[in-house]
Design a protein around this motif. Structure first.
Motif, mmCIF file in Angstrom:
data_model
loop_
_atom_site.group_PDB
_atom_site.id
_atom_site.type_symbol
_atom_site.label_atom_id
_atom_site.label_comp_id
_atom_site.label_asym_id
_atom_site.label_seq_id
_atom_site.Cartn_x
_atom_site.Cartn_y
_atom_site.Cartn_z
ATOM 1 N N PRO A 165 0.802 -1.227 0.000
ATOM 2 C CA PRO A 165 0.000 0.000 0.000
ATOM 3 C C PRO A 165 0.832 1.272 0.000
ATOM 4 O O PRO A 165 0.339 2.324 -0.397
ATOM 5 C CB PRO A 165 -0.812 -0.114 1.297
ATOM 6 N N THR A 166 2.091 1.182 0.420
ATOM 7 C CA THR A 166 2.944 2.377 0.432
ATOM 8 C C THR A 166 3.988 2.338 -0.682
ATOM 9 O O THR A 166 4.877 3.184 -0.731
ATOM 10 C CB THR A 166 3.643 2.538 1.803
ATOM 11 N N GLY A 167 3.854 1.371 -1.572
ATOM 12 C CA GLY A 167 4.863 1.161 -2.625
ATOM 13 C C GLY A 167 5.023 2.329 -3.577
ATOM 14 O O GLY A 167 6.092 2.514 -4.144
ATOM 15 N N ASN A 168 3.965 3.123 -3.760
ATOM 16 C CA ASN A 168 4.044 4.266 -4.682
ATOM 17 C C ASN A 168 4.172 5.596 -3.955
ATOM 18 O O ASN A 168 3.978 6.646 -4.555
ATOM 19 C CB ASN A 168 2.774 4.331 -5.551
ATOM 20 N N LEU A 169 4.460 5.558 -2.652
ATOM 21 C CA LEU A 169 4.436 6.795 -1.862
ATOM 22 C C LEU A 169 5.812 7.131 -1.295
ATOM 23 O O LEU A 169 6.614 6.230 -1.040
ATOM 24 C CB LEU A 169 3.446 6.640 -0.696
ATOM 25 N N ASP A 170 6.049 8.426 -1.069
ATOM 26 C CA ASP A 170 7.273 8.800 -0.363
ATOM 27 C C ASP A 170 7.104 8.463 1.117
ATOM 28 O O ASP A 170 6.015 8.096 1.555
ATOM 29 C CB ASP A 170 7.625 10.281 -0.591
ATOM 30 N N SER A 171 8.185 8.596 1.897
ATOM 31 C CA SER A 171 8.131 8.045 3.247
ATOM 32 C C SER A 171 7.119 8.778 4.134
ATOM 33 O O SER A 171 6.461 8.170 4.966
ATOM 34 C CB SER A 171 9.516 8.029 3.888
ATOM 35 N N ARG A 172 6.946 10.070 3.907
ATOM 36 C CA ARG A 172 6.013 10.816 4.750
ATOM 37 C C ARG A 172 4.564 10.418 4.448
ATOM 38 O O ARG A 172 3.787 10.133 5.359
ATOM 39 C CB ARG A 172 6.223 12.322 4.553
ATOM 40 N N ALA A 173 4.215 10.372 3.161
ATOM 41 C CA ALA A 173 2.860 9.964 2.779
ATOM 42 C C ALA A 173 2.623 8.511 3.186
ATOM 43 O O ALA A 173 1.539 8.143 3.639
ATOM 44 C CB ALA A 173 2.661 10.140 1.280
ATOM 45 N N GLY A 174 3.685 7.700 3.058
ATOM 46 C CA GLY A 174 3.586 6.293 3.465
ATOM 47 C C GLY A 174 3.283 6.172 4.949
ATOM 48 O O GLY A 174 2.435 5.374 5.365
ATOM 49 N N ALA A 175 3.955 7.011 5.752
ATOM 50 C CA ALA A 175 3.745 6.971 7.207
ATOM 51 C C ALA A 175 2.307 7.317 7.556
ATOM 52 O O ALA A 175 1.715 6.735 8.468
ATOM 53 C CB ALA A 175 4.714 7.920 7.903
ATOM 54 N N GLU A 176 1.710 8.259 6.809
ATOM 55 C CA GLU A 176 0.323 8.641 7.087
ATOM 56 C C GLU A 176 -0.644 7.499 6.777
ATOM 57 O O GLU A 176 -1.606 7.271 7.504
ATOM 58 C CB GLU A 176 -0.045 9.907 6.294
ATOM 59 N N VAL A 177 -0.349 6.769 5.708
ATOM 60 C CA VAL A 177 -1.179 5.609 5.360
ATOM 61 C C VAL A 177 -1.017 4.510 6.419
ATOM 62 O O VAL A 177 -1.989 3.901 6.862
ATOM 63 C CB VAL A 177 -0.810 5.095 3.942
ATOM 64 N N LEU A 178 0.224 4.299 6.851
ATOM 65 C CA LEU A 178 0.483 3.263 7.861
ATOM 66 C C LEU A 178 -0.149 3.634 9.202
ATOM 67 O O LEU A 178 -0.689 2.776 9.908
ATOM 68 C CB LEU A 178 1.995 3.044 8.005
ATOM 69 N N ASP A 179 -0.092 4.930 9.548
ATOM 70 C CA ASP A 179 -0.755 5.388 10.777
ATOM 71 C C ASP A 179 -2.258 5.095 10.707
ATOM 72 O O ASP A 179 -2.857 4.684 11.704
ATOM 73 C CB ASP A 179 -0.544 6.889 10.986
ATOM 74 N N LEU A 180 -2.839 5.319 9.533
ATOM 75 C CA LEU A 180 -4.273 5.079 9.374
ATOM 76 C C LEU A 180 -4.593 3.583 9.513
ATOM 77 O O LEU A 180 -5.574 3.208 10.165
ATOM 78 C CB LEU A 180 -4.742 5.613 8.011
ATOM 79 N N MET A 181 -3.753 2.739 8.957
ATOM 80 C CA MET A 181 -3.988 1.294 9.087
ATOM 81 C C MET A 181 -3.827 0.846 10.540
ATOM 82 O O MET A 181 -4.592 0.030 11.045
ATOM 83 C CB MET A 181 -3.062 0.518 8.161
ATOM 84 N N ARG A 182 -2.833 1.424 11.202
ATOM 85 C CA ARG A 182 -2.599 1.109 12.619
ATOM 86 C C ARG A 182 -3.810 1.534 13.465
ATOM 87 O O ARG A 182 -4.243 0.829 14.359
ATOM 88 C CB ARG A 182 -1.327 1.854 13.043
#
Ligand code: ADP
Ligand code: MG
Length: 256
Positions: free
Chosen positions: A182-199
């Motif tokens: 899910p974060t494969g196309n995102l930079d680390s900051r945008a990826g972190a926001e997606v991961l925070d949402l999943m968490r």
């Protein structure tokens, strides 16, 4: 990132949302035959974020697609809750996917002509269900899009689009959500926001999520990491940290 340490729940049958036993899948025939899954056994525990890692071609996507009923297995059994999905016909499988499974794709896969909000409610609209008002508000709030909810995907950043896709998967309260890189196309900051949402989905909504990733930082958000190699689960790690995962990846690389 701060995260409360929670005791790992014991694995018992009542705690397992998705289970595969002796799962086999190959592609092609003869010389061209590739064994993607080689008698895989996995159990996904309820209310956990499980990460699946492994080298490219190790069978991660195939495993996810089979577990989610998007692809058929050649052998073995898959259970979602108390339903054996490997025994369902196409119609029953479509229905189970619609009612009990959420999916987040690497490429977001939002409908370009719909607004963010319309994308989020789409699975409910298709199923003819109304959103539970309190729940819907919580999910939409968690996405953190504010006044951009009326915008179309092309007017949103990649991270915002993927958060919309996560909300779309969460809003129907499926038994399980599968996310393939899910974060494969995102930079680390945008990826972190997606991961925070999943968490958040796991910790406050009690959602069960399985996520494929090749990023040790993304894996560190998980409760447990399963490592695949050559179509088999070769190792399992509880309470992963990015350092521990990176070290494990280097060890596996060295052993090749
Ligand atoms: P991963 O997601 O870990 O990179 P995949 O599950 O996509 O791995 O692929 C596992 C193996 O199966 C690879 O060798 C891949 O080339 C092969 N494979 C996957 N999908 C197909 C397909 N549709 N046709 C032929 N071979 C495939
Ligand atoms: Mg893949």
């Amino acid at each position: 990132m701060t995260r409360e340490l929670r005791p790992a729940p014991a694995v018992d049958a009542s705690n397992v949302v998705a289970r595969a036993t002796a799962l086999c899948k190959s592609y092609g025939v003869g010389e061209a035959r590739v064994v993607a899954l080689d008698r895989v056994d996995v159990a996904v525990r309820a209310g956990e974020l499980t990460a699946i890692m492994g080298p490219s071609g190790s069978g991660k996507s195939t495993l996810m697609h089979c577990l989610a009923g998007l692809d058929s297995a050649d052998g073995g059994e898959i259970w979602i809750g108390d339903t054996e999905i490997t025994a369902l016909d196409d119609r029953e499988l479509t229905r189970l996917r619609r009612d009990r499974i959420g999916f987040v794709f690497q490429a977001f896969n939002l409908v370009p002509t719909l607004t963010a909000l319309e994308n989020i409610t789409l699975p409910l609209d298709i199923a003819g269900r109304r959103p539970e008002p309190g729940w819907f508000t919580r999910v939409v709030d968690a996405v953190g899009l504010g006044d951009r909810l009326g915008h179309r995907p092309s007017e949103l950043s990649g991270g915002q689009q993927q958060r919309v896709a996560c909300a779309r998967a969460l809003v129907a309260r499926p038994r399980i959500v599968f996310a393939d890189e899910p974060t494969g196309n995102l930079d680390s900051r945008a990826g972190a926001e997606v991961l925070d949402l999943m968490r958040l989905g796991v910790d406050t909504f009690g959602q069960t999520i399985v996520m494929v990733t090749h990023d040790p930082v993304a894996a560190s958000y998980a409760d447990r990491v399963l490592f695949l190699a050559d179509g088999r689960v070769v190792e399992e790690m509880a309470d992963p940290s990015a350092e521990k995962v990176l070290e494990r990846m280097k060890r596996a690389e060295g052993a090749r």
